[in-house]
Design an enzyme around this catalytic site. Structure first.
Site, mmCIF file in Angstrom:
data_model
loop_
_atom_site.group_PDB
_atom_site.id
_atom_site.type_symbol
_atom_site.label_atom_id
_atom_site.label_comp_id
_atom_site.label_asym_id
_atom_site.label_seq_id
_atom_site.Cartn_x
_atom_site.Cartn_y
_atom_site.Cartn_z
ATOM 1 N N GLN C 124 35.484 66.692 60.183
ATOM 2 C CA GLN C 124 34.112 67.055 59.800
ATOM 3 C C GLN C 124 33.198 66.919 61.007
ATOM 4 O O GLN C 124 33.471 66.145 61.916
ATOM 5 C CB GLN C 124 33.625 66.217 58.622
ATOM 6 C CG GLN C 124 33.863 64.731 58.689
ATOM 7 C CD GLN C 124 32.956 64.006 59.647
ATOM 8 O OE1 GLN C 124 31.933 64.537 60.055
ATOM 9 N NE2 GLN C 124 33.332 62.797 60.016
ATOM 10 N N SER C 127 27.335 64.516 61.478
ATOM 11 C CA SER C 127 26.289 63.717 62.123
ATOM 12 C C SER C 127 25.980 64.195 63.535
ATOM 13 O O SER C 127 26.815 64.803 64.210
ATOM 14 C CB SER C 127 26.732 62.258 62.197
ATOM 15 O OG SER C 127 26.870 61.729 60.915
ATOM 16 N N SER C 159 35.225 62.230 62.347
ATOM 17 C CA SER C 159 36.472 61.512 62.085
ATOM 18 C C SER C 159 37.675 62.386 62.385
ATOM 19 O O SER C 159 37.709 63.544 62.008
ATOM 20 C CB SER C 159 36.550 61.087 60.613
ATOM 21 O OG SER C 159 35.457 60.302 60.285
ATOM 22 N N GLU C 242 32.576 63.496 47.884
ATOM 23 C CA GLU C 242 32.750 62.274 48.665
ATOM 24 C C GLU C 242 32.458 61.040 47.856
ATOM 25 O O GLU C 242 33.166 60.051 47.929
ATOM 26 C CB GLU C 242 31.741 62.268 49.813
ATOM 27 C CG GLU C 242 32.195 62.969 51.036
ATOM 28 C CD GLU C 242 31.194 62.719 52.147
ATOM 29 O OE1 GLU C 242 30.724 61.587 52.291
ATOM 30 O OE2 GLU C 242 30.888 63.677 52.849
ATOM 31 N N ASN C 354 25.170 52.613 51.879
ATOM 32 C CA ASN C 354 24.958 52.051 50.546
ATOM 33 C C ASN C 354 23.475 51.819 50.256
ATOM 34 O O ASN C 354 23.072 51.805 49.091
ATOM 35 C CB ASN C 354 25.760 50.758 50.402
ATOM 36 C CG ASN C 354 27.239 51.050 50.174
ATOM 37 O OD1 ASN C 354 27.677 52.202 50.300
ATOM 38 N ND2 ASN C 354 27.994 50.031 49.832
ATOM 39 N N GLU C 355 22.667 51.658 51.289
ATOM 40 C CA GLU C 355 21.227 51.545 51.049
ATOM 41 C C GLU C 355 20.690 52.861 50.468
ATOM 42 O O GLU C 355 19.905 52.855 49.522
ATOM 43 C CB GLU C 355 20.485 51.216 52.361
ATOM 44 C CG GLU C 355 20.639 49.768 52.826
ATOM 45 C CD GLU C 355 22.022 49.470 53.392
ATOM 46 O OE1 GLU C 355 22.727 50.405 53.813
ATOM 47 O OE2 GLU C 355 22.402 48.276 53.401
#
Lengths: 387, 325, 387, 325
Positions: C124, C127, C159, C242, C354-355
């Site tokens: 992918q 970012s 990745s 995802e 997670n935020e």
């Protein structure tokens, strides 16, 4: 750097000896009951007679001029002896420091000795229904009248007010001013004309605080602390005290931790709970040493007081949760540990929620940026300022 | 495989929710705590079929229906219904499984009809609402006894949980079926208590979300603050993953995995409900800490039930013991 | 409501039998190394030959049209057998669902079979250095040219890109548009002219991801997925995948938990760690049952996928922290548990921190208000979208 | 009682911080990890007086000075200095306490002068940087041995921690003083490692605060987000309360409380530093997860040191054993 406590050992020995001779053999009834309140008031008198109720105050007002270290040692001995909770603590820990900083000589002489003797028990009157965490939003008013002020409005979460004699708090004296401006710090009797006290039960039903309804309550000028309109600045000295050591001295946690370790052993020293018991012990000891560090410093600890508040309040909850888990199925039953647990649950909420404290730590200690807007970034609704 | 409630099961839950909303449980809880164990709601729950879920058809019941039992106890927890309901449901299983036909014929139809309030002592020799019960059961090694209160009420943090020490009175049954029956009753009680905790936690989350939406501080709803959001998101996550464990355990009723599965459900439900209660208290601030604010009744019941029907440590032990091979 | 799995038992038995016969006796080298990557690619071919590499895909593309339940069962058996990690997972879990939703028949036929066979491994490319959590801030461009597009800019945290064949990602095709608008979803070869791949070592030094520098890289029109300018909407279908089950199937945690329980017993079943081991077991089982619930539902789980993401990522960290604590002083040494620990630490960061997930849960599941400003309220900087 | 560092102690720490900042430790760490144990920095640290802190004056040292040792190790942790420094300091105590005058005269002056790199195996028979050490110590029940590497390097999560299995080679001393000396060395090593962890945690907190101030996402510095603020506030709180435990332990050197106090310090320092490392990783996002970003060296060292010199569980056990009366 040293931890040499030998200079205070004579004082420690005196306190320990006195407590051994004087602490009631049987625990007093809960101070959140009428009967217990009276018994705790009498105990304050006993302490005062030995000049042990306010050791750090000047002798003139009933103290001994004890150093901060002596005060810490007094607290260690006091809680280690299993002595009664301090029904006067709102006055001693919140009002008195404000008076020392901002009071007139007349106020000091009039207010402090009866406070030290337990003759007058004080309640705080900070929060209002619409002003908990956001204390600056308060709306109860003080209106100028001849020779003094008239108070109107409602206060809430007033700790101990169900049975206390007098109260102190902030009132809006300039109705045109907003937020932190135009507030005045006042003292008033809870049995005055126009004051209605409605006790509120806390989580376990005990009336640990009250609502105050104020209807044209007259307060003479001599009961204003500091300048009218400057109440916010005056109150902030109290807030610093709350978050620092005085609200919860290390001695309290050291004694509770010793009881916890004993409880754990009595119940078979369950290895499943060992690490939690050890962590409580370590954290209580860390809090003690941090206290020695704090009183050794010559600079103002300022916002670092928030670090203390977060730490002791979470330690207190962890300590009591561990105790209830040791008790297992008995944990839900009325008793000292359950009462301590209920008391501990208020810690992360009052005197500024821990969410607010973490904002303070992040912004004022670590220097992280405030939110890019007018208001401060803060946490959930809560009361502040009770003891 | 279809691991979601069917329409009928959902309707059953909604019916109970409606019934309990109309009953207005906070006032009932306070009266119950004050020593007035009114049976009006008990009868209504029986009529809705709650007690029949644990009673077999041949004794006028509809059970065992463990999934529906979880549905029901979730709603009863959501409304913090007072009284020995879990105890009565477990007692039905105990009596039925103990295999004494006379005893079954005497008590099971009355339990199903809501005419018998039964208590028992799942752990220490303490029974909930023993003074209000028509029957108190005490299971010994191979003996089943009726029991009676043997001392003053023990006050719990949950004022509606009135616990009494009890002492054996009369032998009701003997034999190896008794411990088996006691074990089956215990497991069913654990499952019911887990569902009750999930309902309590869910109600606290819902109440707190609503409070955070409307309570304003610093000029905005406190639900806008990220700290409040993250607290509440964590509470939801805990409850969302505890729920399938309860239903999964219900579906393993009768299998050898049932004891392990109810223990896993109890651990997760206790932790999730307790986390929700702590978060509810923290977000509400002082108001949540008061006796007079209704949700505090829920908060207190969660803490009490966390260690009722087996402590989390006991249940974690059962889980690992069961997967020892 | 039932958990009757008997209908899928024959499939389970077939998968189990095949795995027993075919899973390599010795573990393959780490797939984050060149040698390991090649070995894992070969393993994908072995899986594909048995039509087990993409069981849920239609037969036409190399799958078996397996139901979601069969897929869950496949995953349980796959991880229980200790089979190799899936080097193709970025393509299978992120790109393929996007193609099924938005791809042309030509794209499906061209891209999917080699992906299923492990002949083409995908990375992918989401970012960028200035666009981690805030994916909408990305700046790498796609410029319209004759017959296609020219890519320029930099991608990072890609990745597997150190050894992969092709990549997919979002590019700004309308320089005047801001944030989520004017983006296009494109596929491109990593060995194309103008592509420079710089491997980046992760925490344990293994080159698990890479930076991609793109300098006038030509991409033909046939490698645009969906409409140009609609890349954000196209990508969101991938994001949902995802956060749901596909990125981390329950089978992975069930198998790891069994190994954890065995490790705990081998090391003496220390009661100090018992509750943590039990909690991992309970959480892994909860995740399995939640998976059955998710596939039983007929409605779109939508934002609830964020609840799954938070849960599995924290479970994975807790599982591996517990394992390292069981290992004690050996916990710092290279080995499977340490590699798993390092891998788990990325969980709370990638695919949306997670935020951010907690904000999504609070706002879109619980209905709490957004901050009273333009921007969304979100968490710390992080990459998203790696597998 | 004055429980804060005096001016001289603070100056010592600042001097080391300056020295290490100029030395540029990240490059040294990477070279050390690659098998190049350069001794230039080691000599500079010796010159600054670090190793003399554990060596008595009669052997050309200045010790024992446990408070200054905590100051020094805090700074060395802050810069993640590689090499068996804790091991060499502990070895000095071991040799001195074992009471063999010849051994002391041979090694202690060299340790103080930075001319001897000494390793030892505090737990399992594994010694840090054994291939680079001039001496490796192995303490048996009543025997002290020199040792040599006995196998290939074991790779740690911290690439600069090069651990080797070791085997005994030559007996250096015998008698009951040996286990006493080994215990004293262990306790001092635990204290030094605790201070090192505090320095590592502090550096990670400082780096992360700086990152949160400058890294922008969603149009503003991520340090504005309440979740980031609260994470970092918690990291600070943990470190602030672990520090006094380390200095308190240093002050109990020589007293019977020393083993208990160093264990308490190690537990708190491990937990605080590990929490700071996890928060650093989470706030940095992917960049913190990379090998090439310098703070990741700190993150990895924290995790490795957490279980070095005794695991948290071992130290919790020592704490509770010590307060058993």
């Amino acid at each position: 750097m040293d931890l040499d406590l030998s200079a205070v050992e004579p004082f420690r020995a005196e306190v320990r000896g006195w407590l051994r001779r004087n602490v009631p053999a049987a625990p007093l009834p809960s101070l959140e009951t009428e009967e217990g309140f009276a018994a705790h008031r009498a105990w304050e008198g006993t302490l005062a007679a030995a000049r042990l109720s306010v050791v750090s105050w000047p002798e003139a007002y009933g103290g001994r001029g004890a150093s901060p270290l002596e005060w810490l040692v007094f607290e260690e001995e006091y809680y280690a002896a299993g002595a009664p909770g301090r029904v006067s603590q709102n006055g001693i820990n919140l009002l008195a420091p404000t008076l020392f900083a901002h009071g007139t000589p007349e106020q000091l002489e009039r207010v402090l000795p009866p406070m030290a003797a337990g003759e007058v028990i004080w309640a705080q009157a900070w929060s209002e229904p619409g002003a908990g965490s956001d204390l600056a939003a308060l709306r109860a008013t003080a209106t100028r009248v001849d020779g003094g002020w008239r108070l109107n409005g409602q206060k809430t979460w007033s700790s101990r007010a169900a049975f206390a004699d007098r109260a102190f708090g902030l009132f809006r004296s300039d109705p045109a001013a907003e937020r932190h401006r135009g507030l005045t710090y006042l003292m008033f009797p809870l049995d005055a004309d126009g004051v209605t006290v409605r006790p509120i039960g806390r989580l376990d039903g005990k009336p640990a605080f009250a609502e105050l309804f104020l209807d044209d309550v007259f307060v003479p000028d001599r009961d204003v602390i500091g300048e009218p309109g400057q109440g916010w600045a005056v109150a902030m000295s109290t807030a610093g005290n709350e978050r620092g050591l005085t609200l919860r001295s290390p001695g309290r946690f050291l004694a509770a931790t010793d009881r916890l370790v004993a409880l754990w052993r009595e119940h078979g020293a369950d290895p499943l709970l060992r690490d939690r018991v050890a962590d409580v012990w370590i954290r209580a000891r860390a809090y003690r040493l941090k206290g020695f560090e704090t009183i050794s410093r010559t600079d103002d600890i300022g916002a670092e007081a928030s670090v203390n508040k977060v730490f002791w309040s979470e330690l207190d909850v962890a300590l009591h949760e561990t105790a209830l888990d040791i008790l297992g199925a008995d944990g839900e039953l009325e008793g000292d540990w359950l009462e301590g647990y209920v008391f501990s649950l208020a810690g992360p909420i009052y005197a500024g929620t821990n969410e607010i404290q973490r904002n303070v730590i992040a912004e004022r200690v670590l220097g992280l940026p405030r939110e890019g807007r007018g208001g401060r970034q803060v946490g959930p609704g809560a009361k502040r300022g009770s003891g | 495989m279809k691991f979601v409630l069917d329409a009928e099961q959902r309707l059953f839950g909604e019916t109970l929710h409606k019934l309990l909303t109309e009953a207005g449980t906070p006032a009932l809880i306070r009266r119950w705590a004050a020593g007035d164990p009114d049976r009006t709601l008990w009868s209504a729950l029986a009529e809705a079929g709650v007690f029949a879920l644990a009673v077999p058809e041949r004794h006028d019941g509809a059970g065992p229906l463990p999934v529906e039992l979880v549905v029901a106890m979730h709603e009863l927890g959501r409304h913090a219904v007072p009284g020995p309901i879990v105890e009565t449901l477990a007692a039905a299983v105990l009596i039925d499984t103990a295999g004494d036909e006379e005893l079954s014929a005497e008590w099971l139809p009355r339990i199903a009809a809501g005419e018998a309030v039964v208590s028992l002592a799942p752990g220490p020799r303490r029974a909930l609402d023993a003074d209000a019960a028509d029957l108190i059961l005490l299971a010994g090694d191979e003996e089943l006894w009726s029991a009676a209160p043997d001392g003053a009420v023990l006050r719990s943090l949950d004022p509606a949980r009135r616990l009494f020490p009890v002492a054996a009175r009369e032998r009701l049954a003997t034999g190896p079926a008794v411990p088996r029956a006691a074990a089956a009753a215990y497991d069913l009680g654990v499952l019911a208590c887990s569902a009750q905790l999930l309902g309590l936690g869910r109600a606290l989350l819902d109440t707190t979300v609503e409070y955070a939406r409307t309570r304003r501080q610093f000029g905005r709803p406190i639900g806008e603050f990220q700290a409040v959001k993250h607290h509440l998101a964590d509470a939801l996550t805990g409850l969302e993953f505890a729920r399938p464990l309860a239903y999964g355990a219900a579906l393993s009723f009768g299998s050898p995995d049932f004891p392990r599965d109810v223990s896993a459900a109890k651990v997760a439900a206790s932790d999730a409900a307790y986390a929700a209660a702590r978060i509810a208290l923290q977000v509400h601030g002082a108001i949540g800490y008061t006796d007079e604010y209704d949700p505090s009744l829920w908060i207190r019941k969660v803490r009490a039930l966390r260690s009722a029907w087996g402590t989390p440590a006991e249940h974690r032990g059962r889980v690992l013991d069961a997967c020892s091979h």
